[in-house]
Motif scaffolding. Structure first.
Motif, PDB file in Angstrom:
ATOM      1  N   ASN A  36      44.710  41.877  39.873  1.00  0.00           N
ATOM      2  CA  ASN A  36      44.739  40.039  39.336  1.00  0.00           C
ATOM      3  C   ASN A  36      44.028  39.455  38.142  1.00  0.00           C
ATOM      4  O   ASN A  36      43.886  38.797  38.112  1.00  0.00           O
ATOM      5  CB  ASN A  36      44.012  40.120  40.627  1.00  0.00           C
ATOM      6  CG  ASN A  36      45.213  39.534  41.634  1.00  0.00           C
ATOM      7  OD1 ASN A  36      46.500  39.986  41.337  1.00  0.00           O
ATOM      8  ND2 ASN A  36      45.348  39.296  42.713  1.00  0.00           N
ATOM      9  N   CYS A  76      49.058  48.420  48.700  1.00  0.00           N
ATOM     10  CA  CYS A  76      49.656  46.843  47.138  1.00  0.00           C
ATOM     11  C   CYS A  76      50.211  47.058  47.145  1.00  0.00           C
ATOM     12  O   CYS A  76      51.145  47.313  47.506  1.00  0.00           O
ATOM     13  CB  CYS A  76      48.049  47.199  46.521  1.00  0.00           C
ATOM     14  SG  CYS A  76      46.774  47.931  46.534  1.00  0.00           S
ATOM     15  N   ARG A 105      51.487  40.270  38.568  1.00  0.00           N
ATOM     16  CA  ARG A 105      50.328  39.631  39.398  1.00  0.00           C
ATOM     17  C   ARG A 105      51.780  38.313  40.206  1.00  0.00           C
ATOM     18  O   ARG A 105      52.385  38.103  39.671  1.00  0.00           O
ATOM     19  CB  ARG A 105      49.517  38.538  38.519  1.00  0.00           C
ATOM     20  CG  ARG A 105      48.349  39.405  37.713  1.00  0.00           C
ATOM     21  CD  ARG A 105      48.045  39.281  36.825  1.00  0.00           C
ATOM     22  NE  ARG A 105      47.136  39.877  36.779  1.00  0.00           N
ATOM     23  CZ  ARG A 105      46.144  39.657  35.674  1.00  0.00           C
ATOM     24  NH1 ARG A 105      45.778  37.970  35.124  1.00  0.00           N
ATOM     25  NH2 ARG A 105      44.937  40.553  34.835  1.00  0.00           N
ATOM     26  N   PRO A 106      50.952  38.055  41.525  1.00  0.00           N
ATOM     27  CA  PRO A 106      49.951  38.286  41.771  1.00  0.00           C
ATOM     28  C   PRO A 106      50.251  40.200  42.822  1.00  0.00           C
ATOM     29  O   PRO A 106      51.273  40.150  43.671  1.00  0.00           O
ATOM     30  CB  PRO A 106      49.873  37.423  43.346  1.00  0.00           C
ATOM     31  CG  PRO A 106      51.327  36.938  43.308  1.00  0.00           C
ATOM     32  CD  PRO A 106      51.552  37.095  41.805  1.00  0.00           C
ATOM     33  N   TYR A 107      49.252  40.180  43.049  1.00  0.00           N
ATOM     34  CA  TYR A 107      48.733  41.691  43.424  1.00  0.00           C
ATOM     35  C   TYR A 107      48.580  41.357  45.130  1.00  0.00           C
ATOM     36  O   TYR A 107      46.897  40.954  44.949  1.00  0.00           O
ATOM     37  CB  TYR A 107      47.786  42.543  43.023  1.00  0.00           C
ATOM     38  CG  TYR A 107      48.890  43.540  41.871  1.00  0.00           C
ATOM     39  CD1 TYR A 107      49.389  44.469  41.920  1.00  0.00           C
ATOM     40  CD2 TYR A 107      48.630  42.885  40.601  1.00  0.00           C
ATOM     41  CE1 TYR A 107      49.878  44.636  40.352  1.00  0.00           C
ATOM     42  CE2 TYR A 107      49.407  43.334  39.399  1.00  0.00           C
ATOM     43  CZ  TYR A 107      49.799  44.128  39.503  1.00  0.00           C
ATOM     44  OH  TYR A 107      50.728  44.926  37.977  1.00  0.00           O
ATOM     45  N   TYR A 108      48.688  41.585  46.088  1.00  0.00           N
ATOM     46  CA  TYR A 108      48.261  41.655  47.362  1.00  0.00           C
ATOM     47  C   TYR A 108      48.393  42.682  48.583  1.00  0.00           C
ATOM     48  O   TYR A 108      48.961  43.744  47.691  1.00  0.00           O
ATOM     49  CB  TYR A 108      48.726  39.820  48.331  1.00  0.00           C
ATOM     50  CG  TYR A 108      50.009  40.701  47.871  1.00  0.00           C
ATOM     51  CD1 TYR A 108      51.254  40.930  49.210  1.00  0.00           C
ATOM     52  CD2 TYR A 108      50.690  39.977  47.114  1.00  0.00           C
ATOM     53  CE1 TYR A 108      52.144  41.266  49.654  1.00  0.00           C
ATOM     54  CE2 TYR A 108      52.459  40.404  47.338  1.00  0.00           C
ATOM     55  CZ  TYR A 108      53.008  40.586  48.134  1.00  0.00           C
ATOM     56  OH  TYR A 108      54.319  40.914  47.874  1.00  0.00           O
ATOM     57  N   LYS A 114      51.443  37.607  50.773  1.00  0.00           N
ATOM     58  CA  LYS A 114      50.766  37.634  49.217  1.00  0.00           C
ATOM     59  C   LYS A 114      49.955  36.669  50.093  1.00  0.00           C
ATOM     60  O   LYS A 114      48.495  36.066  49.187  1.00  0.00           O
ATOM     61  CB  LYS A 114      51.885  37.033  48.682  1.00  0.00           C
ATOM     62  CG  LYS A 114      51.755  36.531  47.709  1.00  0.00           C
ATOM     63  CD  LYS A 114      52.578  35.576  46.718  1.00  0.00           C
ATOM     64  CE  LYS A 114      54.516  37.064  45.790  1.00  0.00           C
ATOM     65  NZ  LYS A 114      55.566  35.321  45.823  1.00  0.00           N
ATOM     66  N   THR A 118      46.124  38.335  48.871  1.00  0.00           N
ATOM     67  CA  THR A 118      45.424  38.727  47.135  1.00  0.00           C
ATOM     68  C   THR A 118      44.168  37.766  47.180  1.00  0.00           C
ATOM     69  O   THR A 118      43.486  36.712  47.924  1.00  0.00           O
ATOM     70  CB  THR A 118      46.392  37.147  46.830  1.00  0.00           C
ATOM     71  OG1 THR A 118      47.760  37.117  46.439  1.00  0.00           O
ATOM     72  CG2 THR A 118      46.327  36.922  45.422  1.00  0.00           C
ATOM     73  N   LEU A 134      46.642  31.281  43.114  1.00  0.00           N
ATOM     74  CA  LEU A 134      47.737  31.757  43.407  1.00  0.00           C
ATOM     75  C   LEU A 134      48.984  31.603  42.813  1.00  0.00           C
ATOM     76  O   LEU A 134      50.017  32.378  42.532  1.00  0.00           O
ATOM     77  CB  LEU A 134      47.930  32.012  44.745  1.00  0.00           C
ATOM     78  CG  LEU A 134      49.732  32.835  45.429  1.00  0.00           C
ATOM     79  CD1 LEU A 134      49.384  34.184  45.524  1.00  0.00           C
ATOM     80  CD2 LEU A 134      49.522  33.061  47.277  1.00  0.00           C
TER      81      LEU A 134
END
Length: 485
Positions: A36, A76, A105-108, A114, A118, A134
């Motif tokens: 991120n 992920c 993005r976003p990666y979580y 999410k 995140t 976020l």
């Protein structure tokens, strides 16, 4: 390879683990945070507190690497694909997991979702992303900017408001153009310009303002303000003065800039008829710092821009982490990823900014030329900060003073020529000489605007100065201009 080879970058982009944890979530948060942000490395086999290399069992290294890769890919969303390699450090084997900055993005963490899964990096630590962070990551993921976003369903804009903003930006651009000839070439803005920059969006036959339009006009965002203060000493314990500026962001920028000038030391050089103010710090750097904060801050962040004057420095804090995959070293090298593209277009047009990414390198170069300490750049608590350090003796010394003295001396010599060659030195002569010195040249049209006179009168006054040996005419016909001899 040594430990120093591994940690040759900034520590916020590096994390050590003595061993691979049985629960992958222990390091998976950091994987997500790196994706991120600006990327980073996790090194397994090094103690994080002592940097002591303990190594990984070489016989198990490849199976461990496969396990790390699978865990990251499976844990992920969107999927993160790491680059996992072996390295020899102090004759021991370590595993280096390289996470590149992500573009989706976003990666979580899939298991947490999410909203709760995140993570971002802040000052070398991994922490959950706040709601406004976020949302900004979501904008990045679809290559959109907050300032170009359609403001609100109920927001509307009239033709008069559109024309007013176009005229306002045009006048500002002309007034802040250093080159008189270039000022004449500045085009007037139209509704189409605002559409292409992202100040307006079209829905059917109707036009609607974006956040950029509102920030430049009826700004109602409570966080879109600039807080200014003067402190006693080198910390924030004792206030001497404080102000908060709201309204449109251009008015705020100008007000904050003038506030700093009022609260730093200034001396004067008197030569002949002219007094030249000399500030202890380069005023162009002060303005650039505040400009960068206004145009590059996160307007989703709930905090205001803060401009603080201390005994030893001027400090500008801009809400929001470095945008995209930027690192501090990238900014120093002139690399720019604009967070607010519409504002960048507008500020460049209005001659507030020059080129994308040139601001910070120019500040650093200018301070070096003047003998000032190199400005300090840092990320702190989710914000970006730049410190411009003052001279300890509170005077402006070095090349800058020499240049100013040369400048005032040139003006003095020019006024002496007028005295010797004309019957009377009047205010019009003085204004033209000072303008030509500051801008490098002056045109007939600029004389008309400067003195509020017609074309024939402007030509007569310019002819007097040419005959007096003060000005010389360059160019032909409409392209002609006048410079000091």
């Amino acid at each position: 390879m040594t430990v120093n080879d591994i940690i040759s970058g900034e520590s916020e982009y590096l994390e050590f683990k003595q061993e691979v944890p049985k629960k992958s979530e222990v390091y998976m948060k950091t994987v997500v945070a790196f994706a991120n942000g600006s990327g980073g490395k996790i090194v397994f086999g090094v103690e994080d507190s002592t940097f002591k290399v303990v190594g990984i069992n070489q016989e198990d290294a490849f199976s461990i690497m496969d396990g790390i890769t699978s865990a990251i890919c499976d844990s992920c969303t969107p999927m993160i694909t790491p680059i996992v390699t072996l390295a020899s450090v102090e004759e021991k084997v370590v595993i280096v997991v390289n996470i590149m900055p992500g573009s989706q993005r976003p990666y979580y963490l899939t298991a947490k979702g999410k909203e709760n899964g995140t993570y971002i990096r802040v000052s070398g630590t991994t922490r959950p992303a706040d709601s406004f962070v976020l949302r900004e990551l979501e904008f990045e993921g679809v290559n959109r900017c907050f300032d170009q976003n359609y403001a609100a369903p109920e927001a509307s804009v009239t033709e008069d408001e559109i024309n007013s903003l176009c005229n306002k930006m045009y006048q500002y651009a002309v007034e802040h153009c250093r080159d008189g000839e270039a000022a004449e070439r500045i085009h007037r803005l139209t509704r189409q310009n605002l559409l292409s920059w992202g100040f307006l969006v079209k829905r059917g036959d109707d036009y609607y303002p974006t956040n950029a339009f509102l920030l430049m006009t009826r700004n109602l965002l409570p966080q879109a303000t600039i807080q200014c203060a003067v402190f006693k000493g080198r910390d924030r314990e004792v206030f001497i003065d404080r102000r908060e500026y709201d309204g449109d962001i251009i008015t705020q920028l100008d007000a904050a800039y003038e506030y700093v000038l009022r609260n730093i030391h200034m001396s004067s050089e008197i030569n002949g008829l002219y007094r030249t103010d000399i500030y202890e710090l380069p005023t162009d750097c002060i303005r650039e710092m505040i400009c960068n904060a206004v145009v590059h801050r996160s307007y989703l962040h709930p905090s205001s821009i803060q401009v603080a004057v201390y005994d030893d420095r001027v400090e500008v804090t801009s809400p929001g982490m470095l945008f995209g995959s930027l690192r501090l070293k990238d900014i120093k090298e002139g690399i720019s990823i604009p967070r607010n593209r519409a504002l960048v277009y507008a500020f460049t047009y209005m001659n507030i900014m020059e080129h994308w990414g040139s601001g910070i390198p120019r500040i650093i170069r200018r301070c070096k030329e003047l003998g000032l300490e190199e400005p300090e750049l840092m990320e702190i608590a989710g914000s970006f900060r730049i410190n411009l350090f003052r001279f300890s003796d509170k005077t402006r010394i070095g090349k800058s003073t020499d240049k100013v003295m040369m400048s005032t001396d040139k003006i003095r010599k020019s006024t002496d020529k007028v005295r010797k060659n004309t019957d009377k030195l009047n205010d019009n002569h003085k204004k033209i000489i000072q303008y030509a010195e500051e801008k490098g040249a002056i045109t007939n049209k600029e004389v008309q605007n400067l003195l509020k006179v017609k074309d024939s009168r402007a030509l007569k006054i310019l002819k007097e100065l040419v005959e007096a040996g003060v000005l010389k005419k360059e160019g032909k016909l409409k392209g002609s201009y006048y410079k000091l001899k």
